[in-house]
Design an enzyme around this catalytic site. Structure first.
Site, short mmCIF file in Angstrom:
data_model
loop_
_atom_site.label_atom_id
_atom_site.label_comp_id
_atom_site.label_asym_id
_atom_site.label_seq_id
_atom_site.Cartn_x
_atom_site.Cartn_y
_atom_site.Cartn_z
N HIS A 72 8.35 -3.88 7.47
CA HIS A 72 8.05 -2.21 7.57
C HIS A 72 8.38 -1.89 9.12
CE1 HIS A 72 5.70 -0.99 4.17
NE2 HIS A 72 4.81 -2.46 4.21
N LEU A 119 0.78 -1.34 0.08
CA LEU A 119 0.04 -0.07 -0.08
C LEU A 119 0.80 1.20 -0.04
CD1 LEU A 119 -2.69 -1.19 2.38
CD2 LEU A 119 -2.89 -1.10 0.07
NI NI Z 1 3.75 -3.18 2.68
#
Ligand code: NI
Length: 179
Positions: free
Chosen positions: A147, A102
């Site tokens: 992340h 995203l």
């Molecule tokens: Ni991601």
């Protein structure tokens, strides 16, 4: 609860190492998770990490109870809140598959990941999570937890001939993309 803005690649906040969560079952933590669920649902994400909405803590959510239109042919992963995760690869075997993110809208790439992993951590109430998983489930966990150390999937790509625009690579899925 609200849908939050998702940071995009190039934002230095996506490159930070996230801080561990220290206190559990707090209003602040539950509110953050509610916002993350709303945000992930709004864009049909397979997962979301807190740093992607600018909150630098070791918290990821992933999975769903319904098929994901962005990944229609993938097995389902149970809805999970995973905090302060630790991933241990089980064996040296890797596998390659397509990923999107995203924070990297409109693109897909083939990323190598450990085939089998054990992951441990805590849920939002501080209860332990300990799972041994493989395949797509293992891939999602590795992608989301990346992340938390400032890694986006393009940093893991070895073969850039298999990296491109979703609408070109996958015209059918591209039509369903929100990003
Ligand atoms: Ni991601």
């Amino acid at each position: 609860m609200s849908v939050r803005d998702i940071l995009k690649m190039g934002d230095p906040r996506l490159l930070r190492v996230a801080e561990p969560v220290q206190t559990f079952d707090t209003g602040e933590l539950h509110a953050l998770i509610a916002d993350m669920r709303d945000t992930m649902a709004a864009v049909h994400g397979a997962g979301l990490a807190a740093p992607q909405i600018g909150v630098n803590v070791q918290l990821v959510i992933f999975g769903s109870t319904a098929r994901n239109p962005r990944y229609p042919d993938r097995p389902q992963v149970p809805p999970t809140v995973l905090i302060n995760p630790v991933i241990t690869p089980l064996g040296m075997e890797e596998e390659e598959d397509w990923e999107g993110c995203l924070s990297v809208p409109g693109l897909r790439g083939v990323v190598p990941r450990w085939s089998r992993i054990r992951y441990t951590g805590l849920d939002e109430w501080g209860q332990p999570i300990d799972r041994t998983v493989a395949g797509f489930h293992a891939r999602v966990v590795q992608h989301e937890c990346d992340h938390l150390t400032g890694h986006l999937y393009p940093m893991r790509i070895r073969d850039f001939s298999r990296f491109g625009y979703t609408e070109v690579l996958f015209p059918d899925i591209g039509a369903l993309e929100d990003d």
